[in-house]
Design a protein around this motif. Structure first.
Motif, PDB file in Angstrom:
ATOM      1  N   SER A   1      -4.787   0.214   3.861  1.00 20.51           N
ATOM      2  CA  SER A   1      -5.270  -0.596   2.745  1.00 20.51           C
ATOM      3  C   SER A   1      -6.395   0.134   2.009  1.00 20.51           C
ATOM      4  O   SER A   1      -7.159   0.880   2.615  1.00 20.51           O
ATOM      5  CB  SER A   1      -5.734  -1.968   3.228  1.00 20.51           C
ATOM      6  OG  SER A   1      -6.898  -1.865   4.011  1.00 20.51           O
ATOM      7  N   PRO A   2      -6.485  -0.071   0.706  1.00 17.11           N
ATOM      8  CA  PRO A   2      -7.488   0.637  -0.089  1.00 17.11           C
ATOM      9  C   PRO A   2      -8.925   0.449   0.412  1.00 17.11           C
ATOM     10  O   PRO A   2      -9.742   1.355   0.322  1.00 17.11           O
ATOM     11  CB  PRO A   2      -7.316   0.055  -1.491  1.00 17.11           C
ATOM     12  CG  PRO A   2      -5.931  -0.477  -1.516  1.00 17.11           C
ATOM     13  CD  PRO A   2      -5.619  -0.911  -0.119  1.00 17.11           C
ATOM     14  N   ASP A   3      -9.221  -0.721   0.938  1.00 14.59           N
ATOM     15  CA  ASP A   3     -10.575  -0.992   1.425  1.00 14.59           C
ATOM     16  C   ASP A   3     -10.735  -0.710   2.912  1.00 14.59           C
ATOM     17  O   ASP A   3     -11.782  -0.963   3.487  1.00 14.59           O
ATOM     18  CB  ASP A   3     -10.947  -2.453   1.142  1.00 14.59           C
ATOM     19  CG  ASP A   3     -10.977  -2.752  -0.352  1.00 14.59           C
ATOM     20  OD1 ASP A   3     -11.282  -1.835  -1.138  1.00 14.59           O
ATOM     21  OD2 ASP A   3     -10.684  -3.903  -0.723  1.00 14.59           O
ATOM     22  N   GLY A   4      -9.664  -0.210   3.538  1.00 17.01           N
ATOM     23  CA  GLY A   4      -9.720   0.062   4.964  1.00 17.01           C
ATOM     24  C   GLY A   4      -9.637  -1.215   5.774  1.00 17.01           C
ATOM     25  O   GLY A   4      -9.450  -2.313   5.242  1.00 17.01           O
TER      26      GLY A   4
ATOM     27  N   ALA B   1     -11.784  -3.027   7.347  1.00 21.96           N
ATOM     28  CA  ALA B   1     -12.925  -3.947   7.448  1.00 21.96           C
ATOM     29  C   ALA B   1     -12.583  -5.376   7.026  1.00 21.96           C
ATOM     30  O   ALA B   1     -13.086  -6.334   7.608  1.00 21.96           O
ATOM     31  CB  ALA B   1     -14.098  -3.419   6.620  1.00 21.96           C
ATOM     32  N   GLY B   2     -11.738  -5.531   6.023  1.00 20.63           N
ATOM     33  CA  GLY B   2     -11.410  -6.867   5.543  1.00 20.63           C
ATOM     34  C   GLY B   2     -10.334  -7.574   6.338  1.00 20.63           C
ATOM     35  O   GLY B   2      -9.984  -8.715   6.046  1.00 20.63           O
ATOM     36  N   TRP B   3      -9.811  -6.939   7.356  1.00 19.76           N
ATOM     37  CA  TRP B   3      -8.696  -7.495   8.133  1.00 19.76           C
ATOM     38  C   TRP B   3      -9.211  -8.271   9.350  1.00 19.76           C
ATOM     39  O   TRP B   3      -8.741  -8.093  10.468  1.00 19.76           O
ATOM     40  CB  TRP B   3      -7.742  -6.373   8.529  1.00 19.76           C
ATOM     41  CG  TRP B   3      -7.001  -5.816   7.354  1.00 19.76           C
ATOM     42  CD1 TRP B   3      -7.538  -5.121   6.300  1.00 19.76           C
ATOM     43  CD2 TRP B   3      -5.619  -5.928   7.081  1.00 19.76           C
ATOM     44  NE1 TRP B   3      -6.560  -4.795   5.399  1.00 19.76           N
ATOM     45  CE2 TRP B   3      -5.365  -5.276   5.858  1.00 19.76           C
ATOM     46  CE3 TRP B   3      -4.548  -6.503   7.762  1.00 19.76           C
ATOM     47  CZ2 TRP B   3      -4.105  -5.192   5.291  1.00 19.76           C
ATOM     48  CZ3 TRP B   3      -3.287  -6.418   7.216  1.00 19.76           C
ATOM     49  CH2 TRP B   3      -3.073  -5.771   5.986  1.00 19.76           C
TER      50      TRP B   3
ATOM     51  N   PHE C   1       0.797  -1.232   0.000  1.00 14.51           N
ATOM     52  CA  PHE C   1       0.000   0.000   0.000  1.00 14.51           C
ATOM     53  C   PHE C   1       0.826   1.276   0.000  1.00 14.51           C
ATOM     54  O   PHE C   1       0.358   2.325   0.407  1.00 14.51           O
ATOM     55  CB  PHE C   1      -0.991   0.031   1.179  1.00 14.51           C
ATOM     56  CG  PHE C   1      -1.758  -1.248   1.368  1.00 14.51           C
ATOM     57  CD1 PHE C   1      -2.474  -1.812   0.320  1.00 14.51           C
ATOM     58  CD2 PHE C   1      -1.761  -1.897   2.586  1.00 14.51           C
ATOM     59  CE1 PHE C   1      -3.165  -3.002   0.492  1.00 14.51           C
ATOM     60  CE2 PHE C   1      -2.455  -3.072   2.773  1.00 14.51           C
ATOM     61  CZ  PHE C   1      -3.159  -3.627   1.718  1.00 14.51           C
TER      62      PHE C   1
END
Length: 187
Positions: A150-153, A155-157, A26
């Protein structure tokens, strides 16, 4: 030297090593290192841990293979950030995460049972309580900085949120709270 003097020397060293042009997840490595340091400071970490945050990728990590210096050049980093900080950078970089993370996440594991495998030497060590907490705190800051960038923030972690929940007992309360807030975790 003072903490500010060490910090200035660390930033000068990192810039001279081309970390601003070194690709990292990133973005670039220098931005990541500064971001990790900022979280350590925001979450109440010591000046020592903030220096370690700046230097944590110097020898690469189990998750980031490129390195700034080879292990034979450890005295170079020790001169820049001090011997105590360099030893913690080495400790963090040398971690065999597959072995150590599983132990940290196991609720039955007690401090005296932890075995830290040095991925460079293959040696197993019994870490101190202070080293475990510093390692976990730095891991929270390191991985949470990536999640936030990260580009999606974040939430996906979900793996990181799960890791934080399972390792909370080893972390400083302020680091757990900071990671939980950035990861938008329910306590």
């Amino acid at each position: 030297m003072t903490a500010d003097t060490y910090r200035a020397a660390a930033l000068e060293f990192l810039e001279a090593q081309g970390t601003a042009a070194t690709p990292h997840i990133f973005g670039d490595l220098l931005s990541h290192l500064r971001g990790v340091e900022a979280l350590v400071r925001e979450w109440g970490g010591s000046d020592l841990l903030a220096l370690v945050a700046l230097g944590h990728a110097t020898y690469g990590t189990d998750g980031f293979a490129p390195s700034i210096l080879g292990l034979a050049d450890r005295p170079v980093l020790a001169q820049v950030i001090g011997e105590e900080a360099e030893a913690l950078v080495y400790f963090y970089a040398s971690c065999d995460r597959g072995t150590f993370y599983a132990q940290l996440e196991d609720p039955a594991t007690k401090l005296g049972q932890l075995r830290f495998r040095d991925r460079f030497s293959g040696q197993d060590l019994a870490p101190t309580a202070a080293h475990v907490t510093q390692f976990v705190d730095l891991t929270y800051a390191n991985e949470t900085e990536l999640a936030a960038a990260s580009p999606d923030g974040p939430a996906g972690w979900t793996w990181l949120a799960d890791f934080c929940r399972r390792t909370r007992r080893w972390a400083s309360p302020s680091f757990y709270a900071g990671a939980a807030a950035l990861l938008q975790m329910e306590h």
